[in-house]
Design a protein around this motif. Structure first.
Motif, PDB file in Angstrom:
ATOM      1  N   PRO A 111       0.821  -1.214   0.000  1.00 45.93           N
ATOM      2  CA  PRO A 111       0.000   0.000   0.000  1.00 45.93           C
ATOM      3  C   PRO A 111       0.851   1.258   0.000  1.00 45.93           C
ATOM      4  O   PRO A 111       1.872   1.334   0.680  1.00 45.93           O
ATOM      5  CB  PRO A 111      -0.810  -0.130   1.291  1.00 45.93           C
ATOM      6  CG  PRO A 111      -0.880  -1.607   1.556  1.00 45.93           C
ATOM      7  CD  PRO A 111       0.438  -2.140   1.087  1.00 45.93           C
ATOM      8  N   THR A 113       0.322   4.060   1.345  1.00 41.97           N
ATOM      9  CA  THR A 113       0.431   4.671   2.675  1.00 41.97           C
ATOM     10  C   THR A 113       1.587   4.050   3.446  1.00 41.97           C
ATOM     11  O   THR A 113       2.349   4.754   4.125  1.00 41.97           O
ATOM     12  CB  THR A 113      -0.888   4.507   3.444  1.00 41.97           C
ATOM     13  OG1 THR A 113      -1.946   5.128   2.712  1.00 41.97           O
ATOM     14  CG2 THR A 113      -0.794   5.145   4.821  1.00 41.97           C
ATOM     15  N   ASP A 114       1.729   2.726   3.358  1.00 43.82           N
ATOM     16  CA  ASP A 114       2.841   2.058   4.038  1.00 43.82           C
ATOM     17  C   ASP A 114       4.184   2.422   3.398  1.00 43.82           C
ATOM     18  O   ASP A 114       5.176   2.630   4.089  1.00 43.82           O
ATOM     19  CB  ASP A 114       2.655   0.541   3.997  1.00 43.82           C
ATOM     20  CG  ASP A 114       1.480   0.070   4.846  1.00 43.82           C
ATOM     21  OD1 ASP A 114       0.975   0.877   5.654  1.00 43.82           O
ATOM     22  OD2 ASP A 114       1.066  -1.091   4.692  1.00 43.82           O
ATOM     23  N   TRP A 291      -2.534  -7.319  12.932  1.00 46.55           N
ATOM     24  CA  TRP A 291      -1.727  -6.344  12.190  1.00 46.55           C
ATOM     25  C   TRP A 291      -0.394  -6.948  11.796  1.00 46.55           C
ATOM     26  O   TRP A 291       0.068  -6.798  10.651  1.00 46.55           O
ATOM     27  CB  TRP A 291      -1.503  -5.095  13.046  1.00 46.55           C
ATOM     28  CG  TRP A 291      -0.545  -4.143  12.412  1.00 46.55           C
ATOM     29  CD1 TRP A 291      -0.819  -3.190  11.481  1.00 46.55           C
ATOM     30  CD2 TRP A 291       0.874  -4.079  12.629  1.00 46.55           C
ATOM     31  NE1 TRP A 291       0.331  -2.532  11.102  1.00 46.55           N
ATOM     32  CE2 TRP A 291       1.389  -3.061  11.790  1.00 46.55           C
ATOM     33  CE3 TRP A 291       1.753  -4.782  13.443  1.00 46.55           C
ATOM     34  CZ2 TRP A 291       2.741  -2.730  11.757  1.00 46.55           C
ATOM     35  CZ3 TRP A 291       3.107  -4.452  13.420  1.00 46.55           C
ATOM     36  CH2 TRP A 291       3.590  -3.437  12.584  1.00 46.55           C
ATOM     37  N   PHE A 295       0.266  -7.072   7.912  1.00 50.11           N
ATOM     38  CA  PHE A 295       1.044  -5.915   7.452  1.00 50.11           C
ATOM     39  C   PHE A 295       2.019  -6.344   6.362  1.00 50.11           C
ATOM     40  O   PHE A 295       2.649  -7.396   6.439  1.00 50.11           O
ATOM     41  CB  PHE A 295       1.805  -5.310   8.634  1.00 50.11           C
ATOM     42  CG  PHE A 295       2.812  -4.265   8.249  1.00 50.11           C
ATOM     43  CD1 PHE A 295       2.413  -3.079   7.658  1.00 50.11           C
ATOM     44  CD2 PHE A 295       4.167  -4.476   8.458  1.00 50.11           C
ATOM     45  CE1 PHE A 295       3.337  -2.112   7.292  1.00 50.11           C
ATOM     46  CE2 PHE A 295       5.105  -3.515   8.110  1.00 50.11           C
ATOM     47  CZ  PHE A 295       4.686  -2.332   7.520  1.00 50.11           C
ATOM     48  N   ARG A 324     -10.999  -9.280  12.636  1.00 49.32           N
ATOM     49  CA  ARG A 324     -10.170  -8.225  12.033  1.00 49.32           C
ATOM     50  C   ARG A 324      -9.761  -8.597  10.622  1.00 49.32           C
ATOM     51  O   ARG A 324      -9.746  -7.740   9.718  1.00 49.32           O
ATOM     52  CB  ARG A 324      -8.930  -7.978  12.902  1.00 49.32           C
ATOM     53  CG  ARG A 324      -7.985  -6.948  12.324  1.00 49.32           C
ATOM     54  CD  ARG A 324      -8.627  -5.588  12.250  1.00 49.32           C
ATOM     55  NE  ARG A 324      -7.738  -4.610  11.603  1.00 49.32           N
ATOM     56  CZ  ARG A 324      -8.062  -3.888  10.549  1.00 49.32           C
ATOM     57  NH1 ARG A 324      -9.269  -4.012   9.988  1.00 49.32           N
ATOM     58  NH2 ARG A 324      -7.204  -3.032  10.023  1.00 49.32           N
ATOM     59  N   LEU A 328     -10.521  -6.366   7.044  1.00 49.68           N
ATOM     60  CA  LEU A 328      -9.349  -5.709   6.481  1.00 49.68           C
ATOM     61  C   LEU A 328      -9.623  -5.311   5.028  1.00 49.68           C
ATOM     62  O   LEU A 328     -10.162  -6.103   4.248  1.00 49.68           O
ATOM     63  CB  LEU A 328      -8.154  -6.655   6.544  1.00 49.68           C
ATOM     64  CG  LEU A 328      -6.761  -6.043   6.506  1.00 49.68           C
ATOM     65  CD1 LEU A 328      -6.503  -5.249   7.784  1.00 49.68           C
ATOM     66  CD2 LEU A 328      -5.717  -7.132   6.362  1.00 49.68           C
ATOM     67  N   ARG A 329      -9.234  -4.114   4.667  1.00 49.75           N
ATOM     68  CA  ARG A 329      -9.489  -3.620   3.317  1.00 49.75           C
ATOM     69  C   ARG A 329      -8.334  -4.009   2.394  1.00 49.75           C
ATOM     70  O   ARG A 329      -7.230  -3.475   2.481  1.00 49.75           O
ATOM     71  CB  ARG A 329      -9.659  -2.104   3.336  1.00 49.75           C
ATOM     72  CG  ARG A 329      -9.971  -1.518   1.963  1.00 49.75           C
ATOM     73  CD  ARG A 329     -10.495  -0.108   2.064  1.00 49.75           C
ATOM     74  NE  ARG A 329     -10.753   0.461   0.748  1.00 49.75           N
ATOM     75  CZ  ARG A 329     -11.376   1.612   0.536  1.00 49.75           C
ATOM     76  NH1 ARG A 329     -11.845   2.300   1.566  1.00 49.75           N
ATOM     77  NH2 ARG A 329     -11.554   2.075  -0.679  1.00 49.75           N
ATOM     78  N   THR A 338      -6.314   1.648   1.312  1.00 52.80           N
ATOM     79  CA  THR A 338      -6.014   0.213   1.272  1.00 52.80           C
ATOM     80  C   THR A 338      -5.125  -0.184   2.450  1.00 52.80           C
ATOM     81  O   THR A 338      -4.142   0.479   2.741  1.00 52.80           O
ATOM     82  CB  THR A 338      -5.325  -0.154  -0.054  1.00 52.80           C
ATOM     83  OG1 THR A 338      -6.277  -0.020  -1.111  1.00 52.80           O
ATOM     84  CG2 THR A 338      -4.802  -1.574  -0.040  1.00 52.80           C
ATOM     85  N   GLU A 339      -5.493  -1.289   3.119  1.00 53.73           N
ATOM     86  CA  GLU A 339      -4.720  -1.788   4.254  1.00 53.73           C
ATOM     87  C   GLU A 339      -3.811  -2.949   3.869  1.00 53.73           C
ATOM     88  O   GLU A 339      -2.791  -3.174   4.526  1.00 53.73           O
ATOM     89  CB  GLU A 339      -5.658  -2.217   5.374  1.00 53.73           C
ATOM     90  CG  GLU A 339      -6.476  -1.082   5.952  1.00 53.73           C
ATOM     91  CD  GLU A 339      -7.486  -1.564   6.962  1.00 53.73           C
ATOM     92  OE1 GLU A 339      -7.207  -1.446   8.179  1.00 53.73           O
ATOM     93  OE2 GLU A 339      -8.556  -2.067   6.546  1.00 53.73           O
TER      94      GLU A 339
END
Length: 496
Positions: A111, A113-114, A291, A295, A324, A328-329, A338-339
């Motif tokens: 993602p 963002t990450d 997570w 992740f 969870r 999760l997206r 997006t996750e």
């Protein structure tokens, strides 16, 4: 945190001009003409074709690094001057953070963002930290007889070959390149053939920051050609590798078959995450477990892929992790919401799916996930996956999957938990959740892992070392201790 919208990232992706050549002796080098396609796992499209390197390109890069070390200014500069260049690299990485994050996302599928907030933060901090450290190291002068003076000095080890994987292409390159440069070494970096673009951009930026020609070189190519040539090269003094245990064995053989170069290995993991009944915050432990395994699409050597939960709370914790996972997206890595993005490629996705099929065949219960999704995108997406009722002796529990697949194993006592946690050939990392200080110390000492996180996971900074025990490797990245890999100790004895 980036505030760029999904539409803006899509526009930037369309306009992205990826580098294509090797980077040797301070300039782009096309090599012998062969090329390979860099495919984005986001949508299966070819991003570009990159020059493909082998023995000839490795020879040229090593020769440039050798000249720069033997006759160039870099090892002879004052450490403070080297440090200023490394801090300038950090400044330029910050200025071009969005471009580099885009390159990482397009080539790896993680993602955006990450990539922007985590990966780029890590590599920027790494170059800045080692730049600040460069002139803070001291040599030794042991107390000896009154008629002698003894000096123990650290000197740069020479030409460093660095081979890094695709899951964190800039972070892991930085963990090796920055301390090697701070020590006064020169470097030949071979990135994964899945993720060469960000490494090539890094080399350009380093030159712009003032790194002399030949000090940092990048050769593209695969392991059997470029990686093997680097491992066997007689002018490489040190080899630093992050990747699989199987490939790590090859580099040890290359060393034995060439000049006995030092080989530092950061290899695989099958990390346990132990949750005890006295966990101070069970909801946080479950959320962190989810997570940790999802992740970066689970493509992490430290991923807590074995969740060891006391039987009295196993159902509660497992249900929370499953819930969870289901919310999760998963989606387009260029969408900031997006996750979990795409796995790195078709071959890797198929290997992960084979592990899932094997787990079902071994009798584990598939609680959620396990299916390929978003196939219309052309990308390589997988549902977050959780198994329970996992046999501790099964492949699912023993083998590194390197994907978003969690195995839940219950236990009844602390000693059993320690035995289960250590029942692996790996020893990279572990997690422990407890409110008892004595238990935290006792279990942490008993776990055979290079890093143990207590009541957290994946925390830390550059002041602490990172590396593994057993078949997870040797040597350490990060911290002052990383410099031990790139320096030689010299004793000078002066008779007065």
């Amino acid at each position: 945190m980036s505030t760029v919208t999904h539409d803006e990232w899509l526009r930037r992706a369309r306009e992205f001009q990826p580098p294509r050549a090797h980077y040797i002796d301070g300039a782009e080098e096309a090599g012998g003409g062969a090329a390979f396609a860099v495919v984005s796992p986001r949508d299966g499209r070819v991003l570009t074709e990159v020059a493909d390197g082998g023995a000839a390109e490795v020879d040229a890069a090593v020769a440039a690094a050798r000249r720069a070390f033997d006759r160039g200014p870099w090892p002879r500069w004052a450490p403070a001057d080297r440090g200023h260049v490394l801090q300038r690299v950090a400044d330029l990485l910050q200025q071009r953070r969005a471009e580099l994050a885009l390159a990482v996302t397009l080539e790896t599928g993680k993602p955006i963002t990450d990539a922007h907030d985590i990966e780029l933060r890590a590599v920027i901090n790494t170059f800045r930290w080692y730049g600040q450290l460069a002139d803070k190291l001291a040599d030794e002068s042991p107390h000896t007889a009154p008629d002698a003076l003894a000096l123990v000095t650290r000197e740069p080890a020479g030409v460093v070959g660095a081979v890094v994987p695709w899951n964190f292409p800039l972070t892991l390159a930085g963990w090796k390149v920055a301390p090697a440069l701070a020590a006064g070494c020169t470097v030949v970096l071979k990135p994964s053939e899945n993720s060469p673009l960000s490494a090539l951009l890094l080399a350009r930026i380093a030159t712009e920051a003032g790194l002399p020609p030949g000090v940092l070189n990048v050769v593209n190519g695969d392991g059997p050609a470029a990686g093997r040539a680097l491992g066997l090269h007689p002018d490489v003094d040190v080899l630093a590798f992050t990747g699989s245990t199987a490939v790590g064995r090859h580099f040890l053989r290359y060393s034995a078959d060439s000049n006995l170069k030092r080989v530092w290995l950061e290899l695989g993991g099958k990390s346990p995450n132990i949750v005890l009944p006295d966990t101070p915050d069970l909801a946080k432990a479950a959320a962190t477990a989810a997570w940790g395994i999802f992740f970066n699409q689970g493509e992490m050597c430290t991923a807590p892929s074995r969740l060891l939960v006391h039987s009295s709370i196993a159902e509660e914790v497992t249900d929370a992790v499953v819930a969870r996972a289901r919310e999760l997206r998963v989606g387009d890595p260029l969408d900031p919401a997006t996750e979990m993005g795409a796995l790195v490629g078709e071959a890797h996705l198929e290997r992960v799916l084979e592990h899932i099929r094997c787990g079902v065949g071994e009798g584990a219960r598939l609680r959620t996930g396990g299916q390929r999704i978003l196939t219309a995108s052309g990308g390589t997406y997988l549902e977050p996956t959780v198994f329970d009722r996992v046999d501790p002796g099964s492949r699912l529990a023993r083998e590194e999957i390197f994907g978003p697949v969690l195995s839940v194993l219950p236990f009844d006592g602390i000693d059993e938990a320690i035995e289960l946690a250590n029942a692996t050939e790996y020893g990279l990392a572990a997690g422990l959740w407890t409110s008892d200080l004595s238990t935290a110390h006792r279990v942490s000492r008993a776990l055979r892992a290079g890093t143990v996180w207590v009541n957290c996971y994946e925390e830390g900074d550059l002041t602490v070392p990172f590396g593994g025990m057993k078949q997870s490797g040797n040597g350490r990245d990060k911290s002052v201790h990383a410099l031990e890999k790139y320096t030689e100790l010299k004793t000078t004895w002066i008779q007065l």
